[in-house]
Every structure is written in C-alpha cells, then in structure tokens.
Design an enzyme around this catalytic site. Structure first.
Site, PDB file in Angstrom:
ATOM      1  CG  HIS A 196      -2.174 -20.534  37.058  1.00 14.20           C
ATOM      2  ND1 HIS A 196      -1.118 -19.582  36.312  1.00 14.20           N
ATOM      3  CD2 HIS A 196      -2.798 -19.625  37.970  1.00 14.20           C
ATOM      4  CE1 HIS A 196      -1.684 -18.276  36.939  1.00 14.20           C
ATOM      5  NE2 HIS A 196      -2.510 -19.238  37.577  1.00 14.20           N
TER       6      HIS A 196
ATOM      7  CB  CYS B 145     -14.663  -9.933  36.071  1.00 16.87           C
ATOM      8  SG  CYS B 145     -13.989 -10.955  35.559  1.00 16.87           S
TER       9      CYS B 145
ATOM     10  CG  ASP C 289      -1.114 -18.001  31.671  1.00 19.55           C
ATOM     11  OD1 ASP C 289      -1.554 -17.506  32.837  1.00 19.55           O
ATOM     12  OD2 ASP C 289      -0.094 -16.093  31.417  1.00 19.55           O
TER      13      ASP C 289
ATOM     14  CG  HIS D 217     -13.507 -15.242  37.049  1.00 21.66           C
ATOM     15  ND1 HIS D 217     -14.104 -14.428  36.020  1.00 21.66           N
ATOM     16  CD2 HIS D 217     -13.502 -16.180  37.159  1.00 21.66           C
ATOM     17  CE1 HIS D 217     -15.437 -16.111  35.773  1.00 21.66           C
ATOM     18  NE2 HIS D 217     -14.433 -16.417  36.289  1.00 21.66           N
TER      19      HIS D 217
ATOM     20  CG  HIS E 202     -16.676 -12.582  38.556  1.00 21.46           C
ATOM     21  ND1 HIS E 202     -15.885 -12.105  38.001  1.00 21.46           N
ATOM     22  CD2 HIS E 202     -17.162 -12.103  39.611  1.00 21.46           C
ATOM     23  CE1 HIS E 202     -15.021 -11.602  39.164  1.00 21.46           C
ATOM     24  NE2 HIS E 202     -15.692 -11.518  40.155  1.00 21.46           N
TER      25      HIS E 202
ATOM     26  N   GLY F  38      -0.309 -14.644  44.909  1.00 20.77           N
ATOM     27  CA  GLY F  38       0.318 -14.430  43.695  1.00 20.77           C
ATOM     28  C   GLY F  38      -0.920 -13.575  42.836  1.00 20.77           C
TER      29      GLY F  38
ATOM     30  CG  HIS G 144      -7.020 -17.606  37.128  1.00 22.50           C
ATOM     31  ND1 HIS G 144      -7.512 -16.623  37.827  1.00 22.50           N
ATOM     32  CD2 HIS G 144      -5.735 -17.777  37.249  1.00 22.50           C
ATOM     33  CE1 HIS G 144      -6.192 -15.708  37.928  1.00 22.50           C
ATOM     34  NE2 HIS G 144      -5.270 -16.332  38.080  1.00 22.50           N
TER      35      HIS G 144
ATOM     36  CB  CYS H 267     -16.109 -12.423  32.743  1.00 21.90           C
ATOM     37  SG  CYS H 267     -17.009 -13.329  34.304  1.00 21.90           S
TER      38      CYS H 267
HETATM   39  P1  AMP Z   1      -2.981 -15.298  38.897  1.00 28.48           P
HETATM   40  O1  AMP Z   1      -0.629 -14.248  38.759  1.00 28.48           O
HETATM   41  O2  AMP Z   1      -2.810 -15.942  39.215  1.00 28.48           O
HETATM   42  O3  AMP Z   1      -3.975 -14.047  39.363  1.00 28.48           O
HETATM   43  O4  AMP Z   1      -2.515 -15.881  36.708  1.00 28.48           O
HETATM   44  C1  AMP Z   1      -3.604 -14.550  36.166  1.00 28.48           C
HETATM   45  C2  AMP Z   1      -3.004 -15.368  35.060  1.00 28.48           C
HETATM   46  O5  AMP Z   1      -3.113 -14.987  33.983  1.00 28.48           O
HETATM   47  C3  AMP Z   1      -1.390 -15.132  34.664  1.00 28.48           C
HETATM   48  O6  AMP Z   1      -0.203 -15.790  34.468  1.00 28.48           O
HETATM   49  C4  AMP Z   1      -1.386 -13.686  33.104  1.00 28.48           C
HETATM   50  O7  AMP Z   1       0.098 -13.989  32.121  1.00 28.48           O
HETATM   51  C5  AMP Z   1      -2.761 -14.264  32.569  1.00 28.48           C
HETATM   52  N1  AMP Z   1      -3.099 -13.348  31.657  1.00 28.48           N
HETATM   53  C6  AMP Z   1      -3.998 -11.606  31.767  1.00 28.48           C
HETATM   54  N2  AMP Z   1      -4.342 -11.560  30.737  1.00 28.48           N
HETATM   55  C7  AMP Z   1      -4.230 -12.418  30.408  1.00 28.48           C
HETATM   56  C8  AMP Z   1      -4.846 -12.493  28.801  1.00 28.48           C
HETATM   57  N3  AMP Z   1      -5.680 -11.457  28.741  1.00 28.48           N
HETATM   58  N4  AMP Z   1      -4.814 -13.902  28.250  1.00 28.48           N
HETATM   59  C9  AMP Z   1      -4.742 -14.877  29.271  1.00 28.48           C
HETATM   60  N5  AMP Z   1      -3.973 -14.838  30.473  1.00 28.48           N
HETATM   61  C10 AMP Z   1      -3.895 -13.668  30.798  1.00 28.48           C
HETATM   62 ZN    ZN Z   2     -15.433 -12.794  36.007  1.00 33.61          ZN
END
Ligand code: AMP
Ligand code: ZN
Length: 109
Positions: free
Chosen positions: A100, A4, A30, A96, A46, A91, A98, A7
């Site tokens: 925003h 993940c 992000d 995992h 997780h 979307g 999260h 994680c």
């Molecule tokens: P979601 O579409 O709600 O799953 O959001 C996932 C978010 O993770 C997106 O806004 C991506 O830009 C962000 N993301 C993906 N990989 C990374 C990373 N390595 N570091 C920071 N943000 C990331």
């Molecule tokens: Zn995870």
C-alpha cells in the site's frame, strides 16, 4: 492464478484504476481509499504473502518500483506511508503480495 483477484487485475481481466505498469509490477488505486492517494503495487508474479517470498531480488525490485511510483508517478513530494499486511493476523485480506502507498495528507500515527 486464475482465481486470484489481483492476478486478474494485473492481466487486465478485471477493471482497475491503473496508475503504472511495467514488465514486473502493476499499480492501481485501492477501491476503498484510506487516504487521498491510496495505491496498491503488486508483482505480476503470484506470491501469496511476504513470508512466502523466496527470492530477495523480488523484494528489492518491488520496493524500487514503490519508490518510483510514489515519488515520480504520484508525486507525493510531502511524503507517504508504505504498508504491507502479512497474513490474516496482520490484516491481509487479499492473498497476492501487495504494498500500500498512502499519501496526500498528513497521516496520523
Ligand atoms: P490487505 O488488507 O492488505 O489485503 O489489502 C487489500 C486491499 O485491496 C484493501 O485495501 C481493499 O480495499 C483493496 N481491494 C480489494 N478489492 C479491490 C479491487 N477490486 N480493486 C482495488 N482495490 C481492491
Ligand atoms: Zn495472484
């Protein structure tokens, strides 16, 4: 979970722009920001998505940390937006849970 992405970020095994960490959550910038301030807050445990949460206390803890990070750590005194995308149709791209936090400008609808 070793496979993940988030994680691994929380464990410090993948570099990130960390803004806050405690025993329960990890918060980082992000990689593709959609506002001047765009931070993701994740529980260290997780859970793939909001629908999978079994313990309501996890949600209370997570939103309490979101409040603290946005108001006290990031200083978004003019306001901010909180978003959680749920499963692919909502979307969600990283599975995992999260939250925003978006701020730093007046956000359009
Ligand atoms: P979601 O579409 O709600 O799953 O959001 C996932 C978010 O993770 C997106 O806004 C991506 O830009 C962000 N993301 C993906 N990989 C990374 C990373 N390595 N570091 C920071 N943000 C990331
Ligand atoms: Zn995870």
């Amino acid at each position: 979970m070793t496979d993940c992405l988030f994680c691994n970020i929380a464990a410090g095994e993948i570099p990130s722009g960390k803004v806050y960490e405690d025993d329960d959550v990890f918060a980082f910038r992000d990689i593709h920001p959609k506002a001047p301030t765009h931070v993701l807050v994740i529980p260290k445990t997780h859970v793939a998505t909001l629908s999978d949460v079994k313990d309501p206390a996890l949600l209370g803890m997570l939103m309490s940390r979101v409040q603290h990070i946005a108001d006290d750590v990031l200083g978004l005194e003019k306001g901010y937006r909180v978003i959680t995308n749920v499963r692919a149709g909502g979307g969600q791209e990283v599975f995992h849970l999260h939250v925003h936090i978006l701020g730093g400008k007046t956000l359009p609808f």
